[in-house]
Design an enzyme around this catalytic site. Sequence first.
Site, PDB file in Angstrom:
ATOM      1  N   ASP A 227      -5.766  -0.115  -4.175  1.00 30.18           N
ATOM      2  CA  ASP A 227      -4.942  -1.178  -4.846  1.00 30.18           C
ATOM      3  C   ASP A 227      -5.721  -1.223  -6.221  1.00 30.18           C
ATOM      4  O   ASP A 227      -6.065  -2.488  -6.786  1.00 30.18           O
ATOM      5  CB  ASP A 227      -5.178  -2.547  -4.384  1.00 30.18           C
ATOM      6  CG  ASP A 227      -4.464  -2.314  -2.902  1.00 30.18           C
ATOM      7  OD1 ASP A 227      -3.289  -1.589  -2.923  1.00 30.18           O
ATOM      8  OD2 ASP A 227      -4.943  -2.945  -2.126  1.00 30.18           O
TER       9      ASP A 227
ATOM     10  N   LYS B 139      -4.370   2.915  -9.421  1.00 27.25           N
ATOM     11  CA  LYS B 139      -4.387   4.483  -9.546  1.00 27.25           C
ATOM     12  C   LYS B 139      -3.022   5.146 -10.362  1.00 27.25           C
ATOM     13  O   LYS B 139      -3.096   5.764 -11.213  1.00 27.25           O
ATOM     14  CB  LYS B 139      -4.710   5.140  -8.286  1.00 27.25           C
ATOM     15  CG  LYS B 139      -6.174   4.876  -7.688  1.00 27.25           C
ATOM     16  CD  LYS B 139      -6.268   5.499  -6.512  1.00 27.25           C
ATOM     17  CE  LYS B 139      -5.256   4.925  -5.236  1.00 27.25           C
ATOM     18  NZ  LYS B 139      -5.817   3.427  -5.006  1.00 27.25           N
TER      19      LYS B 139
ATOM     20  N   GLN C 269      -5.062   4.732  -1.531  1.00 33.26           N
ATOM     21  CA  GLN C 269      -6.136   4.092  -1.018  1.00 33.26           C
ATOM     22  C   GLN C 269      -7.354   4.198  -1.601  1.00 33.26           C
ATOM     23  O   GLN C 269      -7.235   4.646  -2.843  1.00 33.26           O
ATOM     24  CB  GLN C 269      -6.411   4.267   0.585  1.00 33.26           C
ATOM     25  CG  GLN C 269      -5.170   3.928   1.498  1.00 33.26           C
ATOM     26  CD  GLN C 269      -4.214   4.866   1.667  1.00 33.26           C
ATOM     27  OE1 GLN C 269      -4.580   6.239   1.975  1.00 33.26           O
ATOM     28  NE2 GLN C 269      -3.179   4.491   1.706  1.00 33.26           N
TER      29      GLN C 269
HETATM   30  P1  IMP Z   1      -3.499   2.096   7.816  1.00 31.68           P
HETATM   31  O1  IMP Z   1      -3.753   3.015   6.574  1.00 31.68           O
HETATM   32  O2  IMP Z   1      -2.174   1.590   7.682  1.00 31.68           O
HETATM   33  O3  IMP Z   1      -3.623   2.681   9.135  1.00 31.68           O
HETATM   34  O4  IMP Z   1      -4.561   0.859   7.511  1.00 31.68           O
HETATM   35  C1  IMP Z   1      -5.657   0.906   7.563  1.00 31.68           C
HETATM   36  C2  IMP Z   1      -6.542   0.121   6.673  1.00 31.68           C
HETATM   37  O5  IMP Z   1      -6.254   0.590   5.636  1.00 31.68           O
HETATM   38  C3  IMP Z   1      -6.089  -1.374   6.605  1.00 31.68           C
HETATM   39  O6  IMP Z   1      -7.108  -2.277   6.457  1.00 31.68           O
HETATM   40  C4  IMP Z   1      -4.874  -1.448   5.592  1.00 31.68           C
HETATM   41  O7  IMP Z   1      -5.096  -2.792   5.087  1.00 31.68           O
HETATM   42  C5  IMP Z   1      -5.873  -0.596   4.430  1.00 31.68           C
HETATM   43  N1  IMP Z   1      -4.833   0.147   3.687  1.00 31.68           N
HETATM   44  C6  IMP Z   1      -3.924   1.101   3.912  1.00 31.68           C
HETATM   45  N2  IMP Z   1      -3.318   1.381   2.898  1.00 31.68           N
HETATM   46  C7  IMP Z   1      -3.673   0.837   1.895  1.00 31.68           C
HETATM   47  C8  IMP Z   1      -3.402   0.651   0.247  1.00 31.68           C
HETATM   48  O8  IMP Z   1      -2.646   1.387  -0.055  1.00 31.68           O
HETATM   49  N3  IMP Z   1      -4.179  -0.334  -0.343  1.00 31.68           N
HETATM   50  C9  IMP Z   1      -5.057  -1.194   0.540  1.00 31.68           C
HETATM   51  N4  IMP Z   1      -5.358  -1.124   1.617  1.00 31.68           N
HETATM   52  C10 IMP Z   1      -4.752  -0.116   2.223  1.00 31.68           C
END
Ligand code: IMP
Length: 435
Positions: free
Chosen positions: A13, A16, A223
Amino acid sequence: MPATVICGLQWGDEGKGKATDLLADRVSMVVRYQGGDNAGHTVVIGDEVFKLHLVPSGVLHPHITPIIGPGVVVNPAKLISEMAMLNERGISTDKLRVSGAAHVIMPYHVALDGARESAAADGAIGTTKRGIGPAYGDRASRAGIRMGDLLEPELLRSRLTAALAEKNAVLQHVYGAAAFEIEGLHSEAIQWGKALRPHIADTTLLVQNGLAAGEHILLEGAQGTLLDLDHGTYPYVTSSNPVAGGATTGGGIGPLQIDQVIGVLKAYSTRVGSGPLPTELDDEVGEHLVSVGKEFGTTTGRRRRCGWLDLVPLRHAARLNSATSVMLNKLDILSGLPELKICVAYRVDGRESDDWPMDAAVLERAEPVYEIFPGWTEDLRAATSVEGLPDAARRYMATIEQRTGVPITIVSVGPERNQTLVRRGAGSAAVHRAA
Ligand code: IMP
């Protein structure tokens, strides 16, 4: 042979999408190299706000070929609906290409993600529940289904049959959840294949041919570094490699074909989900960052945890990504805070260090050591040059540059495309307002 990687230096966040948008005029392909629809890229163009989860933000520019590389995990239903949303708003997705080697997020991956998170209760990662971890897990254990498989009905049936034998047993017997039925899933997946057939391609070949023809390619990370599976705060991470190195395997490009890495940084820290955030603020300053910075997730709408800027992981991220320059976003959000703190080291078990701890449990015990800076009251949104920024803001930027050793070449002072100050050439004094 220019290829530029854009990656996040924090917990995602960082903005990008805006960096990609800014460079779009100069590139012919934008490649997503990891993650899936857990990502959310917000791009503001005039009065229009686009929230993209899977399609690279380059799609908003007709001359760009947007590419979803082999390192991405794709939920085909989500991709099809995102393309339909873009088409309805007059944006063509004809040029979009998806790697046949990218893995598919199946409905059972989404169900497993949700079931694991609910069962973990207090130990939950706080995932986006988009099926990311289970899909990457199947990829690594060679039990996955790839986008190319959606075009082969018989192969698809045998892969789905094998997958369901295991997934249904886990869903039903471990989590007490509903099982999936092969026929329904198979025919749905065939429909996805039919809809996406014109877009499924060997994207590595496209990228390599583009480079050979002298085209400029942008590789867009999702991410951020601190959510990287290998380099982040494991296990509170995502299941892919957002670091610049991930662009090679996930985008289909060699390390020496990359000549620029732009690290994207927000002027303060945010994190969504569980895991350590040493500079987290639960006071009125944290409230200011959430409300003025509109810190709510693009994908899940969750309120982001906010804190002071932390230079300890930032130094680590700048080196790990071999960042050649930094884009600093949301500097305007700090306006009005009487004083600003920047974390420069941690005190852990009585010892002070500015090295990033490899272990999340150590990070949980880390107490931030702050340097305090004067704030500024001016609204930065009308600034037309970095030189025109208040002294205190420039001092804040200089501290980041000194500690990371990387020049800040782009500064964003508002959500609009034109609220971006670009410094031409690293360290150059020639600064102008972006077109
Ligand atoms: P997942 O990628 O859904 O498995 O989530 C794993 C971790 O990454 C969690 O803490 C999510 O909140 C974080 N996360 C996944 N995608 C994003 C994003 O685009 N921005 C911020 N945090 C993310």
